[in-house]
Design a protein around this motif. Structure first.
Motif, mmCIF file in Angstrom:
data_model
loop_
_atom_site.group_PDB
_atom_site.id
_atom_site.type_symbol
_atom_site.label_atom_id
_atom_site.label_comp_id
_atom_site.label_asym_id
_atom_site.label_seq_id
_atom_site.Cartn_x
_atom_site.Cartn_y
_atom_site.Cartn_z
ATOM 1 N N PHE A 176 0.798 -1.221 0.000
ATOM 2 C CA PHE A 176 0.000 0.000 0.000
ATOM 3 C C PHE A 176 0.838 1.282 0.000
ATOM 4 O O PHE A 176 0.276 2.375 0.050
ATOM 5 C CB PHE A 176 -0.937 0.019 1.211
ATOM 6 N N GLN B 295 -0.080 4.676 -1.909
ATOM 7 C CA GLN B 295 -1.521 4.814 -2.042
ATOM 8 C C GLN B 295 -2.075 5.703 -0.937
ATOM 9 O O GLN B 295 -1.458 5.885 0.112
ATOM 10 C CB GLN B 295 -2.198 3.443 -1.973
ATOM 11 N N THR B 296 -3.269 6.238 -1.149
ATOM 12 C CA THR B 296 -3.947 7.001 -0.106
ATOM 13 C C THR B 296 -4.638 6.016 0.845
ATOM 14 O O THR B 296 -4.875 4.852 0.500
ATOM 15 C CB THR B 296 -4.991 7.946 -0.709
ATOM 16 N N ARG C 125 -7.834 4.663 -0.695
ATOM 17 C CA ARG C 125 -7.658 3.595 -1.673
ATOM 18 C C ARG C 125 -7.204 2.296 -0.995
ATOM 19 O O ARG C 125 -7.577 1.209 -1.423
ATOM 20 C CB ARG C 125 -6.640 4.034 -2.725
ATOM 21 N N ALA C 126 -6.390 2.413 0.040
ATOM 22 C CA ALA C 126 -5.896 1.224 0.728
ATOM 23 C C ALA C 126 -7.017 0.488 1.466
ATOM 24 O O ALA C 126 -6.966 -0.729 1.633
ATOM 25 C CB ALA C 126 -4.795 1.617 1.719
ATOM 26 N N GLU D 194 -7.311 11.182 2.097
ATOM 27 C CA GLU D 194 -6.397 11.633 1.049
ATOM 28 C C GLU D 194 -4.936 11.548 1.472
ATOM 29 O O GLU D 194 -4.054 11.829 0.661
ATOM 30 C CB GLU D 194 -6.736 13.089 0.663
ATOM 31 N N VAL E 99 -1.441 10.175 1.914
ATOM 32 C CA VAL E 99 -0.693 9.159 1.167
ATOM 33 C C VAL E 99 0.254 8.419 2.106
ATOM 34 O O VAL E 99 0.946 9.037 2.929
ATOM 35 C CB VAL E 99 0.104 9.800 0.009
#
Length: 338
Positions: free
Chosen positions: A264, A267-268, A271-272, A299, A301
């Protein structure tokens, strides 16, 4: 003990025989018994008949048997003690050599005992160092792995596997000793995390300059906690319950992101989907440069070297650990049971 009692009995029998049967004085009877049992061969104190000589022969045999028994028991005790000491030292050496990714507690005073109690509850591997025999014996009685020695010396730290340890806690009573311990530990293992106890604010600053990653002052920390208990009692109870509560249902854990192992990174959080997949909550993120992001948003990261500070049940944290992969320098600690 039994041999000495038996020898005393033989001496008493011999003295009474010569005194009552042969009619000698107590001094002569005792003297004759001693030289007979000792087999020194000085000769008869007074002339003896056949009956007296037969008794003397029996007395000599009894004396030789008892003295032989005493010498044998003494030799056996000495040899066993020597070998047992050697076996104990060998076992201790093997135990120290087997330690890996462990914690080191320097000092087994009241602070050290509480630290050891918490470490045991968390299920981590650790060893205690103390120079006082009484403290070492107390640690042994409580079932801890312990080494008697001066924690400020390099040789002592090497013997407890400082180069393989992940953290050292300097909880010695003297600020100077804690400073020396931190300096030695950082010299022998620059990657080790060093936690130190400080009695004063001046000592706190010196320990930080000496390389300690975290310095705790019982007086400053105690004062802050008392103030928090007065101003925000519910918040303090909640935090205490998560960190050290015996019957807690929620736990806090940290996870270090390794870009080579964690899928991950880059990724944000949205998204994770760590929360939806495990139920664990990411409370904060510590960047590799030391920046702390509290309450990260979707958001935010995930960056290489980030440390995720998460909260959840024991099962949720285990699921999160499996999801992120073997990304920590140590195994996920076993949460204490209620």
């Amino acid at each position: 003990m039994a041999g000495a009692i038996a020898l005393g009995g033989v001496f008493l029998i011999g003295t009474l025989w010569y005194h009552l049967v042969e009619g000698w004085s107590l001094e002569d009877a005792a003297y004759m018994t001693v030289i007979t049992l000792a087999t020194v061969g000085y000769g008869e104190t007074h002339p003896l008949g056949n009956r007296g000589r037969l008794f003397t022969i029996a007395l000599i045999l009894l004396g030789v048997i008892n003295l032989g028994y005493i010498v044998n028991r003494f030799t056996e005790a000495v040899i066993q003690g020597y070998f047992q000491q050697g076996i104990r030292l060998q076992q201790q050496r093997r135990l120290m050599e087997s330690l890996l990714e462990h914690y080191i507690i320097c000092g087994f005073s009241r602070t050290g005992r509480q630290i050891a109690k918490e470490f045991r509850a968390e299920g981590v591997s650790f060893v205690v160092i103390d120079s006082e025999l009484e403290s070492v014996q107390r640690a042994q009685i409580e079932g801890y792995t312990v080494y008697q020695g001066d924690a400020t010396l390099d040789d002592t730290l090497l013997k407890v596997g400082i180069e393989r340890a992940i953290c050292i806690v300097a909880a010695l009573p003297s600020d100077a000793e804690n400073l020396y311990t931190v300096l030695s530990a950082k010299t022998l293992n620059p990657k080790i995390r060093a936690i130190a106890r400080a009695s004063t604010e001046e000592a706190l600053q010196k320990l930080q300059r000496g390389g300690a990653d975290a310095v705790i002052s019982p007086y400053i920390t105690g004062g802050r906690r008392m103030a928090a208990a007065a101003l925000r009692p519910q918040v303090l109870d909640f935090v205490d319950g998560i960190l050290t509560g015996a019957d807690r249902q929620l736990y806090m854990e940290e996870f270090l992101l390794d870009p080579a192992l964690c899928p991950f990174v880059g990724q944000t959080l949205q998204r994770a989907k760590l929360r939806s997949q495990t139920g664990a909550l990411v409370l904060a993120i510590r960047r590799n440069d030391g920046t702390l992001i509290g309450g990260p948003t979707g958001e935010t990261v995930l960056m290489p070297g980030d440390t995720l500070i998460c909260m959840g049940t024991a099962e949720q944290l285990r699921d999160l650990n499996q999801l992120l992969g073997p990304i920590r320098s140590q195994k996920l600690r076993k949460p204490r049971n209620g």
